[in-house]
Design an enzyme around this catalytic site. Structure first.
Site, PDB file in Angstrom:
ATOM      1  N   LYS A  86      17.560   6.352 -22.550  1.00 49.95           N
ATOM      2  CA  LYS A  86      18.545   6.319 -21.464  1.00 49.95           C
ATOM      3  C   LYS A  86      19.655   5.303 -21.717  1.00 49.95           C
ATOM      4  CE  LYS A  86      16.040   8.450 -17.756  1.00 49.95           C
ATOM      5  NZ  LYS A  86      14.742   8.826 -18.381  1.00 49.95           N
ATOM      6  N   GLU A 108      21.965   8.280  -9.530  1.00 53.46           N
ATOM      7  CA  GLU A 108      20.736   8.762  -8.900  1.00 53.46           C
ATOM      8  C   GLU A 108      19.574   8.317  -9.776  1.00 53.46           C
ATOM      9  OE1 GLU A 108      22.275  10.379 -11.231  1.00 53.46           O
ATOM     10  OE2 GLU A 108      20.640  11.185 -12.459  1.00 53.46           O
ATOM     11  N   SER A 376      10.725   9.364 -26.862  1.00 54.47           N
ATOM     12  CA  SER A 376      11.898   9.054 -26.030  1.00 54.47           C
ATOM     13  C   SER A 376      11.815   7.693 -25.349  1.00 54.47           C
ATOM     14  CB  SER A 376      12.092  10.144 -24.978  1.00 54.47           C
ATOM     15  OG  SER A 376      10.906  10.347 -24.233  1.00 54.47           O
TER      16      SER A 376
END
Ligand SMILES: *Cc1c(COP(=O)(O)O)cnc(C)c1O
Length: 408
Positions: A86, A108, A376
Site C-alpha cells: 500500500k 476510505e 503483499s
C-alpha cells in the site's frame, strides 16, 4: 458520465456532475507526471529512501524442497514501510497532491491498512488527513485506528448503511464533493472511477518491474507462473503488469472464505456469485443480489473483503489472460503455518491466499519452472486473528489478564 477509461467495457467514470472538473484535474496532473521522466525518478527515489525499495525476491529453498516441484520465489512487499504494498500507492498519490498544490487528503479504509498508510504519507508530506471508516470496522480494528490517530489523522466512524468499507467509500466521496479545492481523495486500490484503476496500477507496477529484473538475473529466464491475492486488485496488477505481454501464466487468488458455494466469501471473479454492475462510480463484477443490492462478504483476511474488483482484472478475466482461483480460510491458515515454519516468513493473511494456490500447483511443475508469489504484506498485524485461528490458550490467557487489569 464520461466515456473513457474503459477496459473491454469495464471501468469508466460514473460521476456526479460536480466532481467532473476535479477528476479532469487529477487526470491531467497524472498524465503530465507520467510524461515527465523526472517524476518517475523522484517516485523511485522516495520509495528507496523511505520504503525499502527495491524489495528483495527471496528464493524459498525449504518450501521448494518440501513440494519437490517448481522453484518458489517470493516477492517481498511485506518489507515496505507500514508493512505492505500500500505504501507504493499512497506515496505516489502524495507526490501528485504536491503537484496539484492541495493541502488535505482523505481516504476510505476497511481493515485499516490503507488508512494507516495514508496517514503516514500525510504526516511525511505535511498534509491534513481525514480517514473514513465504517463504525463496525472502527470497533474491529482498534490497533490501526490507534496508529492513524497518533499519526495525526482524524478518523471518522461512518454510521450509514451496514457501517463497513463500501459505506466509508460513499462517505469519502461526499466529503470530496464539498472540499474539492483543497482535498485529494487517496483511493486505496485499483478500483473506482477512471483514472484511479490506471493510476494505482501505474504506481504499483514498480513491483513487477523489479521482480522481472530480479528473476531474470537469478534464473536467466522468465517465471512460469505468478500468484497474487486479489482484494481490490492493486498488488496483483502491480506484479502482473510487467508480464502481461509475456508467456507467463498469471493467477489471481480471491477470498474463498467458508467456501465459494456457501455465500460467505469475497470471490467476485472465481465464484458464480459475481455479476456485472455499476456502483461506486465504475463498472465491474460485484457481489450483488438480483436487485443490485450489495451482498455481505466474508474472509479471514479483512483486506480482501470488498464487494467489487478492479475493472482491469475483470477485463483480464474475460480475455482469459489471468486465471482466478479462490482459497478458503482454512487453507489460508494452513499455508500460513507452513510458510512460517519452513521459511521464517510471516505473510499477511491476505498474501497467504496466493501461497495456497501456489502450493497446490508447485508439485506438478518441474525444477525448470520458477514461480513467484507476491507477498503483499507482513502478518504481524494479524496476531489477533491468527492466535484465535490456532486457538492458542496462552494467548487467550494473556488477553484475559490485560482486560482484567483494566477493570481493576
Ligand atoms: C490491502 C491489502 C491487500 C488487498 O488489496 P489489493 O488492492 O487487492 O492488493 C492485499 N494484501 C495486503 C497485505 C493488504 O494490506
Amino acid at each position: 458520465m464520461i466515456e473513457r477509461g474503459y477496459y473491454d467495457g469495464f471501468g469508466g467514470a460514473f460521476l456526479p456532475e460536480v466532481l467532473v472538473a476535479t477528476f479532469d484535474e487529477l487526470e491531467q496532473t497524472f498524465r503530465a507526471a507520467k510524461a515527465d521522466e523526472g517524476f518517475w525518478q523522484e517516485y523511485v527515489r522516495v520509495m528507496s529512501t523511505y520504503s525499502c525499495r527495491p524489495t528483495p525476491l527471496t528464493f524459498a529453498e525449504n518450501l521448494t524442497r518440501h513440494f519437490g516441484g517448481a522453484r518458489i520465489y517470493i516477492k517481498r512487499e511485506d518489507l515496505n514501510h507500514t508493512g505492505a504494498h500500500k505504501a507504493n500507492n499512497v506515496m505516489g498519490q502524495g507526490l501528485l497532491v504536491k503537484r496539484m498544490g492541495k493541502s488535505r487528503v482523505i481516504a476510505e479504509t476497511g481493515a485499516g491498512q490503507h488508512g494507516v498508510a495514508t496517514a503516514t504519507m500525510a504526516a511525511r508530506f505535511g498534509f491534513k488527513c481525514t480517514i473514513y471508516m465504517g463504525e463496525v470496522d472502527v470497533q474491529r480494528q482498534r490497533p490501526n485506528v490507534f496508529w492513524m490517530e497518533r499519526l495525526g489523522a482524524e478518523v471518522v466512524p461512518v454510521t450509514e448503511g451496514t457501517r463497513i468499507l463500501k459505506d466509508a467509500i460513499n462517505e469519502a466521496f461526499r466529503d470530496w464533493v464539498t472540499n474539492m479545492d483543497t482535498t485529494h481523495y487517496v483511493l486505496g486500490t485499483a478500483c473506482g472511477p477512471h483514472p484511479f484503476p490506471e493510476m494505482v496500477t501505474y504506481f504499483q507496477s514498480l513491483i513487477g518491474q523489479e521482480a522481472r529484473e530480479q528473476v531474470l538475473a537469478e534464473t536467466g529466464r522468465l517465471p512460469h507462473r505468478i500468484y497474487a491475492c486479489v482484494g481490490g486488485g492493486s498488488n496483483a496488477m502491480g506484479i502482473f503488469n510487467a508480464f502481461l505481454k509475456d508467456e507467463v501464466e498469471l493467477v489471481g487468488v480471491e477470498a474463498g472464505g467458508k467456501g465459494v458455494t456457501t455465500g460467505q466469501h469475497a470471490a467476485r471473479l472465481a465464484s458464480e456469485d459475481g455479476s456485472v454492475g455499476v456502483a461506486q462510480g465504475y463498472k465491474t463484477f460485484f457481489l450483488q443480489d438480483e436487485d443490485g443490492q450489495m451482498m455481505e462478504t466474508h474472509s479471514v483476511a479483512a483486506g480482501l473483503d470488498y464487494v467489487g474488483v478492479s475493472p482491469i482484472l475483470a477485463s483480464l478475466k474475460q480475455s482469459g489472460r489471468v486465471r482466478f482461483e479462490a482459497a478458503t480460510d482454512t487453507e489460508v491458515v494452513e499455508a500460513l503455518q507452513l510458510t512460517i515454519q519452513k521459511e521464517g516468513l510471516i505473510p499477511a493473511l491476505e498474501s497467504a491466499h496466493g501461497f495456497v494456490q501456489a502450493f497446490k500447483e508447485a508439485p506438478q511443475m518441474s525444477a525448470e519452472n520458477a514461480i513467484i508469489i507476491n507477498q503483499s504484506g507482513r502478518g504481524d498485524k494479524d496476531i489477533f486473528t491468527v492466535a484465535d485461528a490456532f486457538n492458542d490458550p496462552k494467548w487467550q490467557a494473556f488477553i484475559k489478564a490485560k482486560a482484567e487489569a483494566y477493570h481493576a
